[in-house]
Write a protein that holds these residues in place. Sequence first.
Motif, PDB file in Angstrom:
ATOM      1  N   ASP A 124     -64.035 -12.508   2.761  1.00 37.06           N
ATOM      2  CA  ASP A 124     -64.880 -13.684   2.555  1.00 37.06           C
ATOM      3  C   ASP A 124     -66.132 -13.622   3.428  1.00 37.06           C
ATOM      4  OD1 ASP A 124     -65.944 -16.142   2.014  1.00 37.06           O
ATOM      5  OD2 ASP A 124     -64.136 -17.286   2.461  1.00 37.06           O
ATOM      6  N   LEU A 125     -67.301 -13.615   2.773  1.00 38.18           N
ATOM      7  CA  LEU A 125     -68.580 -13.658   3.480  1.00 38.18           C
ATOM      8  C   LEU A 125     -69.135 -15.072   3.579  1.00 38.18           C
ATOM      9  CD1 LEU A 125     -70.458 -10.501   2.152  1.00 38.18           C
ATOM     10  CD2 LEU A 125     -70.098 -11.076   4.543  1.00 38.18           C
ATOM     11  N   GLY A 126     -68.464 -16.034   2.974  1.00 33.45           N
ATOM     12  CA  GLY A 126     -68.970 -17.404   2.984  1.00 33.45           C
ATOM     13  C   GLY A 126     -70.173 -17.562   2.062  1.00 33.45           C
ATOM     14  N   TRP A 127     -70.949 -18.615   2.294  1.00 35.55           N
ATOM     15  CA  TRP A 127     -72.156 -18.877   1.505  1.00 35.55           C
ATOM     16  C   TRP A 127     -73.324 -18.125   2.114  1.00 35.55           C
ATOM     17  CZ3 TRP A 127     -72.108 -21.204  -3.091  1.00 35.55           C
ATOM     18  CH2 TRP A 127     -71.028 -22.027  -3.406  1.00 35.55           C
ATOM     19  N   VAL A 128     -74.026 -17.355   1.301  1.00 34.74           N
ATOM     20  CA  VAL A 128     -75.134 -16.543   1.792  1.00 34.74           C
ATOM     21  C   VAL A 128     -76.312 -16.649   0.837  1.00 34.74           C
ATOM     22  CG1 VAL A 128     -73.632 -14.887   2.976  1.00 34.74           C
ATOM     23  CG2 VAL A 128     -74.320 -14.454   0.614  1.00 34.74           C
ATOM     24  N   LEU A 129     -77.506 -16.469   1.389  1.00 36.10           N
ATOM     25  CA  LEU A 129     -78.720 -16.310   0.597  1.00 36.10           C
ATOM     26  C   LEU A 129     -78.956 -14.813   0.383  1.00 36.10           C
ATOM     27  CD1 LEU A 129     -80.964 -18.911   2.431  1.00 36.10           C
ATOM     28  CD2 LEU A 129     -80.138 -19.089   0.074  1.00 36.10           C
ATOM     29  N   PRO A 130     -79.572 -14.425  -0.727  1.00 37.90           N
ATOM     30  CA  PRO A 130     -79.797 -12.996  -0.967  1.00 37.90           C
ATOM     31  C   PRO A 130     -80.508 -12.300   0.187  1.00 37.90           C
ATOM     32  CG  PRO A 130     -80.246 -14.225  -2.967  1.00 37.90           C
ATOM     33  CD  PRO A 130     -79.991 -15.244  -1.887  1.00 37.90           C
ATOM     34  N   GLY A 131     -81.457 -13.000   0.833  1.00 41.89           N
ATOM     35  CA  GLY A 131     -82.203 -12.380   1.926  1.00 41.89           C
ATOM     36  C   GLY A 131     -81.365 -12.041   3.135  1.00 41.89           C
ATOM     37  N   GLN A 132     -80.131 -12.560   3.199  1.00 44.05           N
ATOM     38  CA  GLN A 132     -79.262 -12.252   4.335  1.00 44.05           C
ATOM     39  C   GLN A 132     -78.445 -10.990   4.117  1.00 44.05           C
ATOM     40  OE1 GLN A 132     -77.590 -16.369   4.004  1.00 44.05           O
ATOM     41  NE2 GLN A 132     -77.746 -16.335   6.222  1.00 44.05           N
ATOM     42  N   LEU A 133     -78.567 -10.394   2.940  1.00 45.72           N
ATOM     43  CA  LEU A 133     -77.755  -9.239   2.587  1.00 45.72           C
ATOM     44  C   LEU A 133     -78.613  -7.989   2.468  1.00 45.72           C
ATOM     45  CD1 LEU A 133     -75.597 -10.899  -0.209  1.00 45.72           C
ATOM     46  CD2 LEU A 133     -74.863 -10.380   2.119  1.00 45.72           C
ATOM     47  N   PRO A 134     -77.988  -6.806   2.522  1.00 41.49           N
ATOM     48  CA  PRO A 134     -78.735  -5.578   2.238  1.00 41.49           C
ATOM     49  C   PRO A 134     -79.397  -5.661   0.864  1.00 41.49           C
ATOM     50  CG  PRO A 134     -76.568  -5.055   3.133  1.00 41.49           C
ATOM     51  CD  PRO A 134     -76.586  -6.531   2.891  1.00 41.49           C
ATOM     52  N   THR A 135     -80.541  -5.010   0.718  1.00 42.29           N
ATOM     53  CA  THR A 135     -81.308  -5.078  -0.525  1.00 42.29           C
ATOM     54  C   THR A 135     -80.467  -4.687  -1.732  1.00 42.29           C
ATOM     55  OG1 THR A 135     -83.316  -4.538   0.705  1.00 42.29           O
ATOM     56  CG2 THR A 135     -83.383  -4.242  -1.678  1.00 42.29           C
ATOM     57  N   GLU A 136     -79.617  -3.674  -1.577  1.00 40.87           N
ATOM     58  CA  GLU A 136     -78.817  -3.194  -2.704  1.00 40.87           C
ATOM     59  C   GLU A 136     -77.901  -4.298  -3.248  1.00 40.87           C
ATOM     60  OE1 GLU A 136     -79.991   0.126  -0.062  1.00 40.87           O
ATOM     61  OE2 GLU A 136     -79.015  -1.812   0.250  1.00 40.87           O
ATOM     62  N   LEU A 137     -77.389  -5.147  -2.364  1.00 41.25           N
ATOM     63  CA  LEU A 137     -76.521  -6.240  -2.798  1.00 41.25           C
ATOM     64  C   LEU A 137     -77.341  -7.421  -3.302  1.00 41.25           C
ATOM     65  CD1 LEU A 137     -73.793  -6.239   0.009  1.00 41.25           C
ATOM     66  CD2 LEU A 137     -73.796  -5.032  -2.169  1.00 41.25           C
ATOM     67  N   ALA A 138     -78.431  -7.725  -2.612  1.00 42.26           N
ATOM     68  CA  ALA A 138     -79.248  -8.875  -2.989  1.00 42.26           C
ATOM     69  C   ALA A 138     -79.760  -8.744  -4.421  1.00 42.26           C
ATOM     70  CB  ALA A 138     -80.416  -9.027  -2.021  1.00 42.26           C
ATOM     71  N   GLN A 139     -80.052  -7.527  -4.846  1.00 42.23           N
ATOM     72  CA  GLN A 139     -80.619  -7.318  -6.186  1.00 42.23           C
ATOM     73  C   GLN A 139     -79.616  -7.590  -7.304  1.00 42.23           C
ATOM     74  OE1 GLN A 139     -82.030  -3.284  -5.858  1.00 42.23           O
ATOM     75  NE2 GLN A 139     -84.058  -3.906  -5.108  1.00 42.23           N
ATOM     76  N   VAL A 140     -78.322  -7.412  -7.024  1.00 39.40           N
ATOM     77  CA  VAL A 140     -77.329  -7.554  -8.095  1.00 39.40           C
ATOM     78  C   VAL A 140     -76.662  -8.926  -8.120  1.00 39.40           C
ATOM     79  CG1 VAL A 140     -76.851  -5.082  -8.053  1.00 39.40           C
ATOM     80  CG2 VAL A 140     -75.414  -6.620  -6.724  1.00 39.40           C
ATOM     81  N   LEU A 141     -76.794  -9.720  -7.065  1.00 41.68           N
ATOM     82  CA  LEU A 141     -76.107 -11.004  -7.027  1.00 41.68           C
ATOM     83  C   LEU A 141     -76.400 -11.880  -8.242  1.00 41.68           C
ATOM     84  CD1 LEU A 141     -76.134 -12.228  -3.316  1.00 41.68           C
ATOM     85  CD2 LEU A 141     -74.330 -11.085  -4.600  1.00 41.68           C
ATOM     86  N   PRO A 142     -77.673 -12.039  -8.657  1.00 48.15           N
ATOM     87  CA  PRO A 142     -77.929 -12.915  -9.812  1.00 48.15           C
ATOM     88  C   PRO A 142     -77.303 -12.412 -11.109  1.00 48.15           C
ATOM     89  CG  PRO A 142     -79.946 -12.518  -8.558  1.00 48.15           C
ATOM     90  CD  PRO A 142     -78.926 -11.549  -8.057  1.00 48.15           C
ATOM     91  N   GLN A 143     -76.877 -11.150 -11.146  1.00 44.32           N
ATOM     92  CA  GLN A 143     -76.332 -10.573 -12.379  1.00 44.32           C
ATOM     93  C   GLN A 143     -74.814 -10.713 -12.461  1.00 44.32           C
ATOM     94  OE1 GLN A 143     -77.718  -6.488 -12.589  1.00 44.32           O
ATOM     95  NE2 GLN A 143     -79.617  -7.038 -11.541  1.00 44.32           N
ATOM     96  N   ILE A 144     -74.163 -11.207 -11.401  1.00 50.04           N
ATOM     97  CA  ILE A 144     -72.702 -11.294 -11.377  1.00 50.04           C
ATOM     98  C   ILE A 144     -72.282 -12.715 -11.726  1.00 50.04           C
ATOM     99  CG2 ILE A 144     -70.616 -10.885 -10.030  1.00 50.04           C
ATOM    100  CD1 ILE A 144     -72.264  -9.196  -8.113  1.00 50.04           C
ATOM    101  N   PRO A 145     -71.567 -12.929 -12.827  1.00 49.87           N
ATOM    102  CA  PRO A 145     -71.124 -14.285 -13.176  1.00 49.87           C
ATOM    103  C   PRO A 145     -70.076 -14.787 -12.180  1.00 49.87           C
ATOM    104  CG  PRO A 145     -70.981 -12.775 -15.058  1.00 49.87           C
ATOM    105  CD  PRO A 145     -71.201 -11.942 -13.845  1.00 49.87           C
ATOM    106  N   VAL A 146     -69.978 -16.090 -12.055  1.00 49.71           N
ATOM    107  CA  VAL A 146     -68.949 -16.688 -11.208  1.00 49.71           C
ATOM    108  C   VAL A 146     -67.575 -16.278 -11.733  1.00 49.71           C
ATOM    109  CG1 VAL A 146     -67.903 -18.850 -10.441  1.00 49.71           C
ATOM    110  CG2 VAL A 146     -70.393 -18.629 -10.538  1.00 49.71           C
ATOM    111  N   GLY A 147     -66.727 -15.816 -10.838  1.00 52.46           N
ATOM    112  CA  GLY A 147     -65.395 -15.368 -11.207  1.00 52.46           C
ATOM    113  C   GLY A 147     -65.301 -13.893 -11.518  1.00 52.46           C
ATOM    114  N   ALA A 148     -66.446 -13.198 -11.563  1.00 50.58           N
ATOM    115  CA  ALA A 148     -66.452 -11.774 -11.904  1.00 50.58           C
ATOM    116  C   ALA A 148     -66.488 -10.912 -10.645  1.00 50.58           C
ATOM    117  CB  ALA A 148     -67.643 -11.447 -12.799  1.00 50.58           C
TER     118      ALA A 148
END
Length: 454
Positions: free
Chosen positions: A260-284
């Motif tokens: 569990d990483l908790g609630w995060v903003l994309p800017g708090q993550l490595p670029t590789e992860l920040a770029q894909v977050l909007p593409q992952i549906p909730v529960g996926a």
Amino acid sequence: MTTMNAQRFKRGMIAIASTAGLGLLAFGAAAQSPMDDLNSASVLDLPEQFRVFSEYDPNIRKPTAIVNGEIITRTDVDQRLALVLAANGDVQISEEELQRLRIQVLSNLIDETLQIQEAAANEIEITDAEVEQTLQRVSGNFASEDVNFADYLRQQGSSQRSIERQIEGELAWNRLLRRYVNPRINVSDAEVEAVRERLEASRGQTEYRIAEIYLSARPDNEAQVRANAEQILEQLRRGASFPAYARQYSEASTAAVGGDLGWVLPGQLPTELAQVLPQIPVGAVSPPIPVPGGFSIIAMVDQRQILSADPRNAVLSLKQITVNFPPGTTEADATPVVTQLAEASQSSGGCGAAEALAQSVGGTVVQNDSVQMRDLPPALQQAMVDLQIGQSSPPFGSIEDGVRVLVLCGRESGAPSQSLDPERIMASLQDSRSSRMARNYLRNLRRDAVIEYR
């Protein structure tokens, strides 16, 4: 085990899930990058060139331990492992993964034993009545008509005593923390104000509640690590527990709290992860994502807009129409009834006509006026967000457990998930700090313990 019984069992297990890692900061605490831990062994001053003088394979270790004189037997491990497998439903795992899971279960039992011992050393006693009260709640969540809880556990290769032991450990540890850890937690007004300012500055931005499994890799083993990550992903997509696999396989510091990483903003993550977050549906769950030093698998637990009203916080008034089928009913036999239910529910006239509709298809009606939308399964949440009062969801369920539709009778608007209320912010900060101190406490108990493996 039927699908419904598996779901009930999972709900029951949630009631006694470990709280040592909960309460993570719910308004965008800085996430720890997997890269933060890569050089943690530098303080050991290990030589660059060395040889191993004997081979040691933890997978062949007998799963029995003596913890400060208290024995954990193979039966203890087998019965607790059976609980884990039962909570995962019908997911099949390989023999290699089963061995790894067995070792993780033994590790969890060692921690549980240390927690109970530490509580007893501080004159904290959990009575049989307290254990029984929690057990009744767990078995109530299971609530199966065709088999009682104790018999079900025996069928799965476990026992009621195994769950009672887990309950005792949770109650003892939580009471110990409340007595000696929580009173030492102090949060200043300046810290609260800093969070308020950060929230206000981020108003309207999307933040994500995510969990991770991080696997480190080097150029010489990158292909093998990727293959391992793909195997883990396959198990997760077949229904395996993400927190359990994170504790078992992840090499990030978040492994201790199920990834569990908790609630995060994309800017708090490595670029590789920040770029894909909007593409992952909730529960996926994402495919393995290459990041510096390895691969990450990300589970999208939830997402929200900071300080914006969240429709999933809405409280719904619902009528559920359920059609149950006799045992042995085939899909061909059920399809006409499901089709009739789907067509009639879309033109039935709303909640006032639900009883007549149920009668026409041989179903039953249950009403609930206080269902929070976010407590529904993700697929149903999206369907309910788009419904107007009086409209019905598409049919869902199974032939074995019944096919259902939800009729929306009312909706109370959802409030923002976050709050600028200083007391709520302070409580969240205290929970986060308590969780961190609890993990450190347990780490110190492990460090001082005398553990023999047989």
